[in-house]
Write a protein that holds these residues in place. Sequence first.
Motif, PDB file in Angstrom:
ATOM      1  N   THR A  79       0.831  -1.205   0.000  1.00 53.05           N
ATOM      2  CA  THR A  79       0.000   0.000   0.000  1.00 53.05           C
ATOM      3  C   THR A  79       0.869   1.260   0.000  1.00 53.05           C
ATOM      4  N   LEU A  80       1.978   1.208   0.714  1.00 53.17           N
ATOM      5  CA  LEU A  80       2.910   2.344   0.770  1.00 53.17           C
ATOM      6  C   LEU A  80       3.692   2.507  -0.541  1.00 53.17           C
ATOM      7  N   GLY A  81       3.631   1.502  -1.398  1.00 55.10           N
ATOM      8  CA  GLY A  81       4.347   1.570  -2.665  1.00 55.10           C
ATOM      9  C   GLY A  81       5.798   1.129  -2.568  1.00 55.10           C
ATOM     10  N   TYR A  82       6.152   0.426  -1.492  1.00 60.68           N
ATOM     11  CA  TYR A  82       7.535   0.002  -1.291  1.00 60.68           C
ATOM     12  C   TYR A  82       7.843  -1.367  -1.880  1.00 60.68           C
ATOM     13  N   ILE A  83       6.803  -2.194  -2.032  1.00 60.01           N
ATOM     14  CA  ILE A  83       7.015  -3.544  -2.554  1.00 60.01           C
ATOM     15  C   ILE A  83       5.897  -3.914  -3.522  1.00 60.01           C
ATOM     16  N   ASP A  84       6.157  -4.939  -4.303  1.00 60.36           N
ATOM     17  CA  ASP A  84       5.146  -5.563  -5.162  1.00 60.36           C
ATOM     18  C   ASP A  84       5.069  -7.036  -4.786  1.00 60.36           C
ATOM     19  N   ARG A  85       3.862  -7.589  -4.855  1.00 61.39           N
ATOM     20  CA  ARG A  85       3.658  -9.022  -4.659  1.00 61.39           C
ATOM     21  C   ARG A  85       3.325  -9.597  -6.025  1.00 61.39           C
ATOM     22  N   LEU A  86       4.194 -10.440  -6.528  1.00 63.27           N
ATOM     23  CA  LEU A  86       4.023 -11.010  -7.858  1.00 63.27           C
ATOM     24  C   LEU A  86       3.985 -12.527  -7.770  1.00 63.27           C
ATOM     25  N   ARG A  87       3.236 -13.144  -8.648  1.00 61.26           N
ATOM     26  CA  ARG A  87       3.232 -14.617  -8.701  1.00 61.26           C
ATOM     27  C   ARG A  87       4.618 -15.077  -9.101  1.00 61.26           C
ATOM     28  N   ASP A  88       5.135 -16.051  -8.365  1.00 56.90           N
ATOM     29  CA  ASP A  88       6.447 -16.621  -8.657  1.00 56.90           C
ATOM     30  C   ASP A  88       6.323 -17.424  -9.949  1.00 56.90           C
ATOM     31  N   PRO A  89       7.122 -17.088 -10.991  1.00 59.27           N
ATOM     32  CA  PRO A  89       7.008 -17.822 -12.253  1.00 59.27           C
ATOM     33  C   PRO A  89       7.359 -19.309 -12.116  1.00 59.27           C
ATOM     34  N   ASP A  90       8.168 -19.658 -11.114  1.00 64.60           N
ATOM     35  CA  ASP A  90       8.544 -21.055 -10.906  1.00 64.60           C
ATOM     36  C   ASP A  90       7.510 -21.832 -10.103  1.00 64.60           C
ATOM     37  N   ASP A  91       6.657 -21.111  -9.366  1.00 59.57           N
ATOM     38  CA  ASP A  91       5.636 -21.748  -8.534  1.00 59.57           C
ATOM     39  C   ASP A  91       4.444 -20.800  -8.437  1.00 59.57           C
ATOM     40  N   GLU A  92       3.441 -21.032  -9.271  1.00 55.06           N
ATOM     41  CA  GLU A  92       2.275 -20.150  -9.345  1.00 55.06           C
ATOM     42  C   GLU A  92       1.523 -20.009  -8.026  1.00 55.06           C
ATOM     43  N   ARG A  93       1.719 -20.977  -7.115  1.00 59.97           N
ATOM     44  CA  ARG A  93       1.043 -20.912  -5.813  1.00 59.97           C
ATOM     45  C   ARG A  93       1.723 -19.941  -4.858  1.00 59.97           C
ATOM     46  N   SER A  94       2.948 -19.553  -5.185  1.00 56.50           N
ATOM     47  CA  SER A  94       3.750 -18.721  -4.293  1.00 56.50           C
ATOM     48  C   SER A  94       3.856 -17.289  -4.813  1.00 56.50           C
ATOM     49  N   LEU A  95       3.898 -16.345  -3.871  1.00 53.65           N
ATOM     50  CA  LEU A  95       4.099 -14.944  -4.223  1.00 53.65           C
ATOM     51  C   LEU A  95       5.566 -14.578  -4.028  1.00 53.65           C
ATOM     52  N   ALA A  96       6.104 -13.869  -4.995  1.00 51.36           N
ATOM     53  CA  ALA A  96       7.458 -13.335  -4.865  1.00 51.36           C
ATOM     54  C   ALA A  96       7.316 -11.878  -4.429  1.00 51.36           C
ATOM     55  N   ILE A  97       7.897 -11.536  -3.295  1.00 53.34           N
ATOM     56  CA  ILE A  97       7.837 -10.175  -2.782  1.00 53.34           C
ATOM     57  C   ILE A  97       9.093  -9.473  -3.271  1.00 53.34           C
ATOM     58  N   THR A  98       8.905  -8.392  -4.005  1.00 52.75           N
ATOM     59  CA  THR A  98      10.031  -7.670  -4.577  1.00 52.75           C
ATOM     60  C   THR A  98       9.911  -6.183  -4.281  1.00 52.75           C
ATOM     61  N   LEU A  99      11.020  -5.495  -4.323  1.00 57.53           N
ATOM     62  CA  LEU A  99      11.034  -4.057  -4.059  1.00 57.53           C
ATOM     63  C   LEU A  99      10.610  -3.270  -5.284  1.00 57.53           C
ATOM     64  N   THR A 100       9.852  -2.231  -5.072  1.00 56.69           N
ATOM     65  CA  THR A 100       9.594  -1.268  -6.134  1.00 56.69           C
ATOM     66  C   THR A 100      10.792  -0.315  -6.182  1.00 56.69           C
ATOM     67  N   ARG A 101      10.831   0.529  -7.173  1.00 56.30           N
ATOM     68  CA  ARG A 101      11.895   1.526  -7.239  1.00 56.30           C
ATOM     69  C   ARG A 101      11.872   2.392  -5.970  1.00 56.30           C
ATOM     70  N   ARG A 102      10.664   2.775  -5.562  1.00 55.70           N
ATOM     71  CA  ARG A 102      10.510   3.589  -4.351  1.00 55.70           C
ATOM     72  C   ARG A 102      11.056   2.857  -3.118  1.00 55.70           C
ATOM     73  N   GLY A 103      10.743   1.568  -3.010  1.00 54.57           N
ATOM     74  CA  GLY A 103      11.233   0.769  -1.893  1.00 54.57           C
ATOM     75  C   GLY A 103      12.744   0.604  -1.921  1.00 54.57           C
ATOM     76  N   ALA A 104      13.295   0.399  -3.103  1.00 59.25           N
ATOM     77  CA  ALA A 104      14.754   0.275  -3.224  1.00 59.25           C
ATOM     78  C   ALA A 104      15.435   1.600  -2.864  1.00 59.25           C
ATOM     79  N   ASN A 105      14.844   2.712  -3.303  1.00 57.72           N
ATOM     80  CA  ASN A 105      15.417   4.030  -3.022  1.00 57.72           C
ATOM     81  C   ASN A 105      15.338   4.387  -1.534  1.00 57.72           C
ATOM     82  N   LEU A 106      14.357   3.826  -0.835  1.00 59.82           N
ATOM     83  CA  LEU A 106      14.192   4.092   0.597  1.00 59.82           C
ATOM     84  C   LEU A 106      15.412   3.611   1.396  1.00 59.82           C
ATOM     85  N   ARG A 107      16.129   2.659   0.842  1.00 63.22           N
ATOM     86  CA  ARG A 107      17.299   2.106   1.524  1.00 63.22           C
ATOM     87  C   ARG A 107      18.313   3.199   1.869  1.00 63.22           C
TER      88      ARG A 107
END
Length: 145
Positions: A79-107
């Motif tokens: 919701t804050l725009g720091y991460i995205d939840r994407l379906r893992d291409p290797d396992d459709e049942r699993s979500l891959a949590i990844t950083l957005t540009r905003r989340g990466a820049n927050l570092r």
Amino acid sequence: MEARDPLALESQVCFALAVASRSVIAAYRPVLEPLRLTHPQYLVMLALWESAPLSLKEIGSLLKLDPGTVSPLVKRLETLGYIDRLRDPDDERSLAITLTRRGANLRAEAEKVPVEMMKRLGLDEEELVTLHRAMTRLILASESG
């Protein structure tokens, strides 16, 4: 000499740890506010800055939290725009949590947090390393016992 009460509150390690934990987390609050993060969200972001993408299960394992606790943290970070939840291409049942540009820049902003916390806690780097080692030994001992 009077014998010490083995059940005296002030002599209990569990009490000291509980109070220290609450106090330190409270000290983080004003430092994390400009980042719009709570302490648990900050821990999720630390895990992701270190090794994104991660699954909910992997984040839970790293933070020693169950997935039911991690899920709302991840949703709020999304919701804050720091991460995205994407379906893992290797396992459709699993979500891959990844950083957005905003989340990466927050570092870059978050890199100031450890220094500020050392100041707030009145500890130098050597004292923090010693404390961290002791806490890590305690965690390992409690997990194996």
